[in-house]
Design an enzyme around this catalytic site. Structure first.
Site, short mmCIF file in Angstrom:
data_model
loop_
_atom_site.label_atom_id
_atom_site.label_comp_id
_atom_site.label_asym_id
_atom_site.label_seq_id
_atom_site.Cartn_x
_atom_site.Cartn_y
_atom_site.Cartn_z
N CYS A 11 -8.63 -12.72 18.71
CA CYS A 11 -9.18 -11.49 19.27
C CYS A 11 -10.51 -11.23 18.57
CB CYS A 11 -8.24 -10.32 19.01
SG CYS A 11 -6.53 -10.73 19.41
N LYS A 57 -2.88 4.52 7.21
CA LYS A 57 -3.08 5.02 8.58
C LYS A 57 -3.01 6.54 8.60
CE LYS A 57 -0.94 0.84 10.39
NZ LYS A 57 -0.52 0.24 9.11
N ASP A 75 -11.22 -0.91 13.60
CA ASP A 75 -11.67 -0.99 12.20
C ASP A 75 -13.10 -1.51 12.12
OD1 ASP A 75 -9.27 -0.05 11.13
OD2 ASP A 75 -8.38 -2.06 11.18
N CYS A 126 -10.80 -8.76 15.63
CA CYS A 126 -9.68 -8.82 14.67
C CYS A 126 -10.05 -8.23 13.31
CB CYS A 126 -9.21 -10.25 14.48
SG CYS A 126 -7.89 -10.37 13.23
N ARG A 157 -8.51 -8.62 10.61
CA ARG A 157 -8.21 -9.53 9.53
C ARG A 157 -9.00 -10.83 9.69
NH1 ARG A 157 -2.42 -8.70 9.46
NH2 ARG A 157 -2.86 -6.63 8.62
N ASP A 159 -7.08 3.69 10.43
CA ASP A 159 -6.69 3.06 9.17
C ASP A 159 -7.85 3.37 8.22
OD1 ASP A 159 -5.20 1.61 7.36
OD2 ASP A 159 -4.83 -0.04 8.76
N ARG A 181 7.34 0.03 1.57
CA ARG A 181 7.27 -1.09 2.52
C ARG A 181 6.04 -1.94 2.23
NH1 ARG A 181 5.63 3.67 4.30
NH2 ARG A 181 4.19 3.98 6.03
N ARG A 204 0.83 -1.21 0.00
CA ARG A 204 0.00 0.00 0.00
C ARG A 204 0.86 1.25 0.00
NH1 ARG A 204 -3.63 -0.44 4.69
NH2 ARG A 204 -4.92 -1.56 3.20
N TYR A 205 1.97 1.21 0.70
CA TYR A 205 2.83 2.38 0.83
C TYR A 205 4.01 2.25 -0.14
CZ TYR A 205 0.39 3.26 5.27
OH TYR A 205 -0.54 3.52 6.24
N CYS A 226 -3.42 -17.92 14.85
CA CYS A 226 -2.99 -17.13 16.00
C CYS A 226 -3.08 -18.01 17.24
CB CYS A 226 -3.87 -15.90 16.18
SG CYS A 226 -3.75 -14.76 14.79
C1 LIG Z 1 0.34 -0.67 8.94
C2 LIG Z 1 0.84 -1.06 7.64
C3 LIG Z 1 2.17 -0.87 7.30
C4 LIG Z 1 3.18 -0.24 8.23
O1 LIG Z 1 2.87 1.10 8.46
P1 LIG Z 1 3.80 2.00 9.40
O2 LIG Z 1 3.05 3.28 9.55
O3 LIG Z 1 5.11 2.16 8.68
O4 LIG Z 1 3.97 1.27 10.68
C5 LIG Z 1 2.58 -1.24 6.04
N1 LIG Z 1 1.70 -1.78 5.14
C6 LIG Z 1 0.42 -1.96 5.45
C7 LIG Z 1 -0.49 -2.54 4.43
C8 LIG Z 1 -0.07 -1.62 6.71
O5 LIG Z 1 -1.35 -1.83 7.02
S1 SF4 Z 2 -5.68 -9.15 16.19
FE1 SF4 Z 2 -6.18 -10.80 14.72
S2 SF4 Z 2 -4.21 -11.29 13.76
FE2 SF4 Z 2 -3.74 -10.17 15.67
S3 SF4 Z 2 -3.49 -11.78 17.23
FE3 SF4 Z 2 -5.60 -11.10 17.32
S4 SF4 Z 2 -6.72 -12.55 16.01
FE4 SF4 Z 2 -4.54 -12.71 15.49
#
Ligand SMILES: *Cc1c(COP(=O)(O)O)cnc(C)c1O
Ligand code: SF4
Length: 375
Positions: free
Chosen positions: A137, A345, A301, A140, A142, A338, A124, A120-121, A133
């Site tokens: 959570c 973010k 989220d 979560c 995801r 986010d 990175r 996305r960025y 996991c």
């Molecule tokens: C959070 C995240 C990152 C890392 O973001 P930082 O602000 O550098 O910590 C990188 N890629 C994705 C897709 C993310 O959700």
């Molecule tokens: S937030 Fe989601 S990915 Fe992170 S530890 Fe909890 S269940 Fe696992």
């Protein structure tokens, strides 16, 4: 080895597993094999509320249930509002989906060039290596793929991900997550880290993991040796409440820090858990004594079935305001949202700037509300 700070850290002890030998209890594979994963197992261990029983419907098609014996012992079995209990035991509200909620609230799918990579960025990537996991959570973000309760059938494609990173020279920072990367074997972790570190343009590796919180036994000396070999490694924990800061976590973060791992923490702002100035203050203070720098505080989220967790954004801002200036600057995380749909973010800060005058003079207020001019 205990941390040298003055803070007292408690241990939940062995509780209902008092007859288990210490060698088994302290073995992360024993903890994983003996996780509580069903309603009937949980029922035998503690009194459950109707709301919790109904929550188990969500575990079949939304997000599985699992809790390690270690983390279970930190739960207050008599208190339905126990902040640790609510994070891992399902609740009836998870079965409700609000109109603003989706399965992929931060648009990871559309920024995914190969399965398991979110790019996305500019410089990175996020690298998802597993859908498992130690505990799940309930909020979560995801949960579309984590635990595979929805039949997403996520298969980590480590080679495809590694190849993508190797062929994208702009990627200088790789954030390895999941699921939880630290649930892979030492051999696999060693393999992934050495492959990543061998890529010339990858400057360092970051790991996002809740394993030290749910399963501190996993942070073994041999795992720490691997981190030492492949450093610099930055590791973001995920601690939401001061009660998660136990003696076992303190020992784990000490081992990590002594292995050269740089530690941060990400929290999610959750209603009834940490949406309170005094709880957050205690949390960030404990984190510093664990050698962990609070990094992000996330607004929750809009994942399906999470409305009961969300806190008005201005409460988050007020909590940050209650920290900034009033306590150690290192203790203050960045509050972020986010952005829905994949905007990344976005920092949300209390506003200390009152006005910028035509001559460039800035009129601002300090943490006490006193006004100052800076020309
Ligand atoms: C959070 C995240 C990152 C890392 O973001 P930082 O602000 O550098 O910590 C990188 N890629 C994705 C897709 C993310 O959700
Ligand atoms: S937030 Fe989601 S990915 Fe992170 S530890 Fe909890 S269940 Fe696992």
């Amino acid at each position: 080895m205990l941390p040298q700070g003055k803070q007292e850290f408690q241990s939940g002890g062995k509780g209902a597993w008092s007859d288990v030998p210490a060698a088994a209890w302290d073995d992360w594979t024993w903890q994983m094999r003996n996780r509580i994963t069903t309603l009937s197992q949980l029922d035998a261990l503690m009194p459950l509320t109707t709301r919790e029983r109904e929550g188990f419907r969500a575990t079949e098609n939304r997000l599985s249930f699992a809790v390690t014996p270690y983390f279970f012992n930190l739960i207050d079995r008599e208190n339905p509002n126990c902040p640790l209990r609510r994070q891992v035991i399902p609740a009836a509200e998870e079965n409700l989906t609000s109109p603003e909620e989706t399965a992929d609230p931060v648009g990871e799918e559309k920024n995914s060039p190969v399965p398991g990579i979110v790019h996305r960025y500019p410089d990175r990537v996020l690298f998802l290596t597993t859908d498992r996991c130690a505990c799940y959570c309930r909020y979560c973000t995801r949960s579309r793929l984590v635990s595979n309760a929805r039949g997403y059938d996520f298969r980590p494609q480590l080679e495809a991900g590694l190849q993508y990173i190797a062929s994208h020279e702009e990627v200088r920072d790789v954030l390895v997550s999941g699921g939880d990367f630290l649930l892979l074997s030492d051999e696999k972790i060693d393999y992934v880290l050495s492959r990543l570190r061998a890529i010339p343009h990858v400057e360092f590796v970051r790991i996002g993991s809740r394993v030290p919180v749910f399963l501190p036994q996993r942070v073994t000396p041999s795992l720490c040796e691997i981190f030492k070999r492949h450093g610099p490694i930055w590791l973001s924990l995920h601690v939401n409440h001061p009660k998660e800061c136990t003696r076992e976590l303190a020992e784990a973060t000490e081992r990590l820090a002594f292995s050269g791992v740089v530690l941060g923490n990400q929290s999610v702002l959750l209603r009834g858990i940490n949406d309170d100035e005094s709880v957050m203050r205690k949390l960030v203070h404990r984190l510093l004594t664990l050698r962990v720098r609070p990094y992000y505080l996330y607004a929750c989220d809009r994942i399906n079935g999470s409305a009961h967790w969300r806190v008005p954004v201005d409460r988050g801002v007020e909590i940050i305001r209650s920290l900034r200036g009033w306590t150690t600057g290192y203790a203050v995380p960045q509050f972020v949202i986010d952005a829905p749909g994949g905007g990344g973010k976005i920092p949300i800060n209390p506003n200390y700037v009152e006005e910028i005058l035509p001559d460039g003079t800035i009129r601002m207020k300090n943490y006490l509300g006193n006004e100052f001019l800076y020309t």
